[in-house]
Design a protein around this motif. Structure first.
Motif: not given
Length: 293
Positions: A100, A103-104, A148, A163, A165, A239, A241, A245
């Motif tokens: 992830s 991905y973001c 994460r 970040d 999310e 997530p 994101s 993606h």
């Protein structure tokens, strides 16, 4: 002989005059003359033919000139490299990440910024299982890692919060839930949840819906999770994101009405990191995180 003798020799060879060479070196001409005499005595041969105003190289001096220039260049190169390594401008970093982070786009942005600032630091990047990444950082297999959060960390490992999310629901395209105008947490009580490595989102959604979740398999990375969803084995809280993606046939993403579940990416590192290049990376990430906070 020491490296300074080669510097003295080169100054005289280039200036062809002891007075000018001494001025360039910042020493007195008699001192320079004695240093060259000591050098000649050590080698057992004359290096210069001394005339009233100028000096010229002997055959031995001409032979030494090429090697002396190479020696001084190599010494200065080694000196500069040691200084740069001490400042973290060169070196190597082993970096692990969970999917992830890619991905973001966070990993890409931070890697690009670091590579621009420190182009001579090599960074080896590998995707890792989140369950093992913190311990891999703790025992030195990786220098830093992107995970994460929230996640329990080993002693001696710290996290820099990055970040944040929310989560979305991944479900099969033939799921009855798609017939609803909005999917709320309470609608998921009879579903089987395919579990990603970070299960906090699943547990939070179930708590908001007031039910105990029916837990399905935990296959590993997010692509493996969504693959299970595409096979009709359950739904997954993933997530946000991932939308746009990771697209697999038979999978649809939907928001979860009223869900306040959220997670965030963290950079993890050893608390008392000593390697200058690794410290540079951590400092840069912290500075960016502070600006964006």
């Amino acid at each position: 002989m020491e490296i300074r003798h080669f510097r003295y020799f080169l100054a005289v060879a280039r200036q062809r005059n002891f007075t000018r060479a001494a001025a360039q070196l910042g020493i007195a001409p008699p001192t320079l003359s004695r240093q060259i005499q000591d050098m000649e005595a050590s080698l057992g041969t004359r290096l210069f033919i001394r005339q009233q105003r100028e000096v010229s190289l002997t055959e031995a001096g001409a032979a030494l000139l090429i090697e002396a220039e190479a020696t001084v260049r190599q010494f200065e190169f080694a000196q500069r490299n040691a200084q740069r390594a001490g400042r973290g401008e060169i070196g190597h970093v082993e970096l692990g990440y969970v999917a992830s982070a890619v991905y973001c786009g966070l990993l890409q942005r931070q890697m690009q910024a670091f590579s621009q600032a420190f182009p001579d630091v090599s960074v080896n990047v590998r995707e890792c299982a989140m369950a093992t990444l913190p311990s891999a950082v703790a025992d030195g297999r990786y220098d830093i890692g992107y995970i994460r959060s929230p996640l329990t960390l080993p002693d001696g490992v710290e996290a820099v919060r990055l970040d944040s999310e929310g989560f979305v629901l991944a479900l099969a395209q033939d799921s009855w839930l798609l017939g609803l105008k909005a999917i709320g947490c309470e609608h998921l009580q009879n579903e089987t949840f395919i579990l990603p490595e970070q299960i906090s989102g699943t547990l939070h959604v179930a708590a908001q819906g007031g039910f105990a979740p029916r837990l399905g398999p935990q296959p590993g990375g997010l692509v493996a999770v969504v693959a299970r969803v595409s096979l009709g084995q359950g739904v997954a809280v993933v997530p946000a994101s991932m939308v746009g993606h990771v697209s697999l046939p038979g999978v649809v993403y939907r928001s979860i009405k009223g869900s306040e579940a959220a997670s965030w990416l963290s950079l993890i590192h050893r608390r008392f990191e000593k390697a200058p290049a690794v410290v540079r990376y951590i400092q840069q990430v912290k500075q960016v995180a502070k600006v964006e906070a």
